[in-house]
Design a protein around this motif. Structure first.
Motif, short mmCIF file in Angstrom:
data_model
loop_
_atom_site.label_atom_id
_atom_site.label_comp_id
_atom_site.label_asym_id
_atom_site.label_seq_id
_atom_site.Cartn_x
_atom_site.Cartn_y
_atom_site.Cartn_z
N CYS A 218 -4.17 4.01 -0.40
CA CYS A 218 -3.00 3.30 -0.87
C CYS A 218 -3.52 2.12 -1.41
O CYS A 218 -4.10 1.13 -0.82
N TYR A 219 -2.96 1.76 -2.83
CA TYR A 219 -3.82 0.47 -3.41
C TYR A 219 -3.23 -0.76 -2.55
O TYR A 219 -3.92 -1.68 -2.52
N LYS A 220 -1.94 -0.71 -2.20
CA LYS A 220 -1.38 -1.94 -1.69
C LYS A 220 -1.66 -1.99 -0.20
O LYS A 220 -2.07 -3.19 0.16
N CYS A 221 -1.26 -1.19 0.49
CA CYS A 221 -1.57 -1.28 2.11
C CYS A 221 -2.69 -0.84 2.67
O CYS A 221 -3.23 -0.95 3.80
N GLY A 222 -3.64 0.08 1.89
CA GLY A 222 -4.61 0.76 2.30
C GLY A 222 -4.70 1.95 3.30
O GLY A 222 -5.78 2.36 3.76
N TYR B 103 -0.26 5.18 -4.37
CA TYR B 103 0.25 4.35 -3.21
C TYR B 103 0.76 5.37 -2.29
O TYR B 103 1.28 6.38 -2.43
N CYS C 285 4.75 2.61 0.53
CA CYS C 285 4.73 1.37 -0.57
C CYS C 285 5.48 1.80 -1.85
O CYS C 285 5.78 1.10 -2.46
N ASP D 152 0.57 -9.38 -0.94
CA ASP D 152 -0.47 -8.94 -2.15
C ASP D 152 -1.08 -7.69 -1.90
O ASP D 152 -1.17 -6.88 -2.93
N GLN D 153 -1.72 -7.58 -0.93
CA GLN D 153 -2.84 -6.45 -0.42
C GLN D 153 -3.11 -6.35 0.74
O GLN D 153 -3.33 -7.67 1.43
N ARG E 287 -5.40 -4.24 4.20
CA ARG E 287 -6.28 -2.98 4.82
C ARG E 287 -6.45 -3.05 6.22
O ARG E 287 -6.42 -4.04 6.91
N TRP F 234 -10.26 -11.71 -1.99
CA TRP F 234 -9.14 -12.41 -1.63
C TRP F 234 -9.13 -13.83 -1.48
O TRP F 234 -8.42 -14.50 -1.76
N PHE G 182 -2.34 -11.88 2.40
CA PHE G 182 -3.09 -10.57 2.70
C PHE G 182 -3.23 -10.25 3.95
O PHE G 182 -2.53 -11.15 4.75
#
Ligand SMILES: [Zn+2]
Ligand SMILES: [Zn+2]
Length: 246
Positions: free
Chosen positions: A57-61, A70, A74, A82-83, A85, A128, A236
């Motif tokens: 997922c680009y947002k939460c990983g 996503y 998400c 923001d993001q 992982r 980041w 982050f």
């Protein structure tokens, strides 16, 4: 004649060997006694352990299917951060490892956890550029009973490798959260919003939140929202483990 520095180093080495004899350190994954005191993990597990790779997922990983950008969480409720992982999948082996770490006195596992977060997270950290590392706080009574905050030990290890300072005075947990299991997402967040408080000044700062596990993302969302609300420039997160896409 030896320099005093090397004598000190020898004494420190002797003390470590003595401690290893008294309290042998164990591999955080298979829990066997480690033979070499410089090892953080046994050679078998070192060969075997893999961080999450593949589509995320680009947002939460969270790991997602190839065609997904996503994860479902998400897509429906994107977190305020923001993001973020997680390094390892929260599978049975990691669940057991974290249980031993949190409840059965295996505090030294934080050394492996922190190093793994650094090794597999450093490219993201370079991107980041967080200015401070902030462990998710525990309610003081819980921390007293446990003897430590599991996220804080990981944060301190990560800080040793990165040089980014740890800040434990920015966030506070005012009471223990009630069991989250029976609550829906909205109830969970309300519960958490009441529990956490920003007590320092995050204005203009880029913040990296640290926790052991990311599951639904409610905690990270609530904390990010609170920090951004008080002027943080970016939030982050990095966690040791992350659950699968539901
Ligand atoms: Zn092992
Ligand atoms: Zn996600």
């Amino acid at each position: 004649m030896r320099s005093s520095r090397s004598v000190t180093a020898l004494l420190a080495q002797g003390y470590r060997n003595f401690l290893d004899l008294l309290y042998p350190r164990r591999c955080p994954l298979c829990h066997r006694i480690l033979r070499e005191h410089h090892e953080l993990i046994c050679p078998d597990c070192a060969r075997d352990i893999r961080p999450i790779s593949g589509p995320r997922c680009y947002k939460c990983g969270k790991p997602v299917l190839e065609e997904e950008e996503y994860c479902r969480d998400c897509q429906s409720h994107p977190g305020a951060f923001d993001q973020g992982r997680g390094i390892f999948l929260y599978d049975d082996r990691m669940k057991y490892s974290i249980m031993k770490y949190k409840y059965f006195g295996c505090r030294e596992y934080s050394r492996f956890y922190g190093k793994a977060m650094y090794l597999y997270g450093r490219d993201l950290l370079a991107l980041w550029q967080p200015q401070m590392i902030v462990p998710v706080p525990l309610y003081w009574r819980k921390q007293k009973i446990r003897g430590f905050n599991q996220a804080e030990l990981m944060a301190r290890e990560l800080s040793r490798y990165t040089g980014i300072p740890v800040n434990t005075r920015l966030l506070k947990k005012n009471h223990a959260t009630r069991s989250q299991k029976k609550l829906d997402a909205a109830g969970r967040k309300q519960n958490l919003r009441e529990a956490f408080q920003v007590v320092g000044n995050p204005a203009g700062k880029s913040i990296l939140l640290i926790d052991d596990v990311y599951t639904t993302g409610s905690t990270m969302d609530v904390l990010a929202r609170a920090l951004l609300g008080k002027g943080a420039s970016h939030v982050f997160f990095l966690t040791l483990c992350i659950g699968r896409n539901r």
